[in-house]
Design an enzyme around this catalytic site. Structure first.
Site, PDB file in Angstrom:
ATOM      1  N   ASP A   1     -57.085  69.921  46.564  1.00  0.00           N
ATOM      2  CA  ASP A   1     -57.147  68.514  46.176  1.00  0.00           C
ATOM      3  C   ASP A   1     -56.607  67.748  47.373  1.00  0.00           C
ATOM      4  O   ASP A   1     -55.410  67.832  47.669  1.00  0.00           O
ATOM      5  CB  ASP A   1     -56.288  68.264  44.935  1.00  0.00           C
ATOM      6  CG  ASP A   1     -56.446  66.836  44.449  1.00  0.00           C
ATOM      7  OD1 ASP A   1     -56.413  65.921  45.293  1.00  0.00           O
ATOM      8  OD2 ASP A   1     -56.601  66.643  43.232  1.00  0.00           O
ATOM      9  N   HIS A   2     -57.473  67.011  48.035  1.00  0.00           N
ATOM     10  CA  HIS A   2     -57.033  66.480  49.332  1.00  0.00           C
ATOM     11  C   HIS A   2     -55.917  65.438  49.187  1.00  0.00           C
ATOM     12  O   HIS A   2     -55.250  65.115  50.154  1.00  0.00           O
ATOM     13  CB  HIS A   2     -58.216  65.955  50.158  1.00  0.00           C
ATOM     14  CG  HIS A   2     -58.663  64.581  49.793  1.00  0.00           C
ATOM     15  ND1 HIS A   2     -59.517  64.329  48.755  1.00  0.00           N
ATOM     16  CD2 HIS A   2     -58.378  63.369  50.332  1.00  0.00           C
ATOM     17  CE1 HIS A   2     -59.741  63.030  48.673  1.00  0.00           C
ATOM     18  NE2 HIS A   2     -59.058  62.419  49.617  1.00  0.00           N
TER      19      HIS A   2
ATOM     20  N   HIS B   1     -57.226  63.903  41.553  1.00  0.00           N
ATOM     21  CA  HIS B   1     -56.269  63.184  42.404  1.00  0.00           C
ATOM     22  C   HIS B   1     -55.177  62.473  41.589  1.00  0.00           C
ATOM     23  O   HIS B   1     -53.988  62.576  41.890  1.00  0.00           O
ATOM     24  CB  HIS B   1     -56.987  62.139  43.251  1.00  0.00           C
ATOM     25  CG  HIS B   1     -58.125  62.687  44.047  1.00  0.00           C
ATOM     26  ND1 HIS B   1     -58.123  63.957  44.565  1.00  0.00           N
ATOM     27  CD2 HIS B   1     -59.319  62.149  44.423  1.00  0.00           C
ATOM     28  CE1 HIS B   1     -59.242  64.168  45.222  1.00  0.00           C
ATOM     29  NE2 HIS B   1     -59.986  63.093  45.146  1.00  0.00           N
TER      30      HIS B   1
HETATM   31  C1  BG6 Z   1     -62.933  61.736  46.882  1.00  0.00           C
HETATM   32  C2  BG6 Z   1     -63.898  61.028  45.981  1.00  0.00           C
HETATM   33  O1  BG6 Z   1     -62.465  62.909  46.282  1.00  0.00           O
HETATM   34  O2  BG6 Z   1     -61.843  60.886  47.147  1.00  0.00           O
HETATM   35  C3  BG6 Z   1     -64.367  59.737  46.614  1.00  0.00           C
HETATM   36  O3  BG6 Z   1     -65.005  61.869  45.720  1.00  0.00           O
HETATM   37  C4  BG6 Z   1     -63.199  58.880  47.014  1.00  0.00           C
HETATM   38  O4  BG6 Z   1     -65.237  59.023  45.747  1.00  0.00           O
HETATM   39  C5  BG6 Z   1     -62.203  59.694  47.817  1.00  0.00           C
HETATM   40  O5  BG6 Z   1     -63.687  57.808  47.788  1.00  0.00           O
HETATM   41  C6  BG6 Z   1     -60.939  58.896  48.049  1.00  0.00           C
HETATM   42  O6  BG6 Z   1     -60.145  59.572  48.965  1.00  0.00           O
HETATM   43  P1  BG6 Z   1     -59.159  58.797  49.910  1.00  0.00           P
HETATM   44  O7  BG6 Z   1     -58.462  59.877  50.662  1.00  0.00           O
HETATM   45  O8  BG6 Z   1     -59.981  57.892  50.763  1.00  0.00           O
HETATM   46  O9  BG6 Z   1     -58.259  58.026  48.992  1.00  0.00           O
END
Ligand code: BG6
Length: 524
Positions: free
Chosen positions: A209-210, A272
């Site tokens: 989960d990034h 997230h």
């Molecule tokens: C991704 C989603 O996991 O996270 C995207 O699929 C979203 O729709 C993105 O834009 C948001 O990531 P960050 O790191 O830009 O907040």
């Protein structure tokens, strides 16, 4: 990097600054090959390879044995693959860029083309891995990264097992990182867990989960548990409610095909946002061992109250953006975006009121909102404390004291701020709200990173703390599944219900107003 600069890179170069390198901090990861499935895709070029580059720059990959192997359907030679990666690298690693390091990394970057379901392709992959081991000293360790479309996750894992590529004998390790989305509801997540479980042990499975790669998210645990002063107030006695906002200014851009089938809820909430909630709400773990931390997170996820059909109507809000303006940029209706159904009822905005049914958080609502095409890009968690027990200042000019709010800014402009009341200078007693503000960039300087560095590094070290366990994924889906069901059964009749460039649908404000509360004005 231009084509000319690329050709100046000598692909076979092995002697390099990284030889005999000492990491700037931490220890070097063990020798290994990182195999990226779906290597011709966006994620590899924008995030994964820049992150590996940044790790090499910090001397955190093994100087003595490292290789990258791209695997995808597209036909590339090694040279073409290196050129494809190098063309964008500089833009993604910013001031970290040093030709010598890219030279070193690209010299150990190879490519295998093939279909994800074709045994012959895996035989080629096995040969390429053996070559990497011999040429680059990777000691047979492999981190497989599944950056493919989700329908291939189980297929690739099964093929890897069938071809003996997950075999960990002779002291070598084989691990598989699985990208999101992990399922599209509770059943499909269970099925995927079961399919992976047949061919991989849980200790080989790294569900990524990034959000957990973001500095401020990792700092949440440090903030809570390395400081003595916050934890005593971190409960229902002192906290009135918690807000989480994840707002993006972008629309769906080129991802209409995926997004129109997913929607904001699936895309962001069980993954997230629930990760953020679990870190805010968890009990102190007994250690920072992966399972000690994940056990506490899992308890929070299991304590999140699933929605009854009635709750879905009163405690959730969905929205879809219509045309509008964000800054100087005009956005069309969501329904007019490429690969989106013209009558689409997919939500691009979600707000919810969640309850955590445990001793610490009983009666403390967690409000969240997430959406695309909103007025500002901001991801933050705010902890809203209870007002003082007695309104001593009732008769002053400020008749309503504002609450103390702790704001944890995740992006952009990472930092932490504490808002409190102070006397406005002057002969009369007037109260104002002021901030104690800590900014990451001001204090620690800019840190050019993609957010994947820590996760890839932990994958190589075998630390699963920041990766999701099977039970955590399923507990998260169990909470949102009733919402998906009710929403599917009752298509929205008022879409689009907010303009691009605003703070979202009016119903999201009402969700808090009904409770005598209001969103922080961070989307104004
Ligand atoms: C991704 C989603 O996991 O996270 C995207 O699929 C979203 O729709 C993105 O834009 C948001 O990531 P960050 O790191 O830009 O907040």
């Amino acid at each position: 990097m231009t084509g000319a600069e690329i050709s100046a890179v000598h692909p076979g170069a092995h002697a390099h600054p990284l030889d005999n390198a000492v990491p700037i901090s931490g220890r070097q990861a063990p020798p290994c090959t990182v195999v990226i499935f779906g290597a011709a895709g966006d994620l590899t070029q924008r995030k994964l390879v820049p992150a590996l580059y940044n790790l090499a720059h910090q001397r955190l990959v093994a100087a003595s044995g490292f290789a990258v192997l791209g695997f995808a359907r597209r036909e590339y030679t090694d040279a073409q693959f290196r050129e494809y990666l190098g063309a964008e690298l500089k833009g993604h690693v910013g001031s970290n860029f040093e030709p010598g390091i890219w030279n070193w990394l690209s010299g150990r970057t190879h490519y295998v083309s093939g279909n994800f379901d074709d045994t012959a392709a895996y035989e080629r992959l096995a040969r390429a891995l053996a070559d990497a081991e011999r040429e680059h000293g990777t000691k047979g360790n492999v981190l497989f990264y599944l950056a493919t479309a989700p329908e291939f996750f189980a297929v690739v894992a099964r093929r890897l097992r069938e071809c003996g590529l997950l075999d960990e004998s002779d002291g070598r390790w084989r691990r598989v990182v699985v990208e999101k989305p992990f399922g599209r509801d509770l059943n499909s997540a269970r099925e995927l867990n079961a399919a992976l479980g047949k061919v991989l042990s849980e200790s080989q499975t790294y569900r990524i989960d990034h959000y957990l790669g973001k500095e401020t998210v990792q700092n949440l645990m440090v903030f809570r548990f390395a400081n003595g002063i916050f934890e005593p107030t971190w409960n229902r006695r002192y906290i009135d409610h918690v807000q989480i906002t994840v707002a993006e200014t972008l629309g769906v851009e080129k991802r209409g095909g995926y997004y129109d089938k997913a929607g904001a809820l699936r895309d962001m909430v069980p993954n997230h946002i629930f990760q953020l909630i679990s870190l805010v709400a968890m009990e102190p773990p007994i250690s920072f061992q992966a399972d000690a931390v994940r056990d506490e997170q899992a308890k929070v996820l299991r304590a999140l109250q699933p929605f009854s059909p009635e709750d879905v109507l009163t405690k959730t809000v969905r929205g879809q953006y219509g045309a509008g303006q964000i800054g100087t940029k005009l956005l069309a209706d969501y329904r007019a975006e490429p690969n989106v159904e013209p009558e689409s009822s997919t939500e691009t905005f979600v707000a919810m009121k969640l309850a955590i049914d445990n001793w610490r958080w009983s009666d403390v609502p967690f409000y969240l909102r997430v959406g695309k095409a909103l007025s500002r890009r901001v991801t933050e968690i705010s902890i809203h404390f209870r007002r003082p027990p007695m309104m001593l200042f009732r008769d002053t000019e400020v008749h309503k004291l504002s609450r103390n709010v702790l704001v944890i800014r995740i992006q952009p402009d990472e930092g932490i701020a504490l808002k409190f009341g102070a006397k406005v200078p002057g002969a009369t007693l007037r109260l104002g709200s002021v901030d104690m503000d800590f900014s990451y960039a001001d204090h620690f300087g800019a840190n050019p990173a993609t957010g994947y560095e820590r996760l890839l590094y932990d994958g190589m070290l075998g630390d699963q703390t920041l990766f999701q366990r099977a039970d955590m994924v399923e507990a998260s889906w169990a909470v949102v599944n009733p919402v998906l069901d009710v929403w599917a059964a009752l298509p929205p009749r008022n879409f689009p219900n907010y303009h691009a460039g605003t703070g979202g649908p009016r119903d999201a404000d009402l969700l808090l107003e009904r409770d005598g509360r209001a969103w922080r004005d961070n989307l104004k």
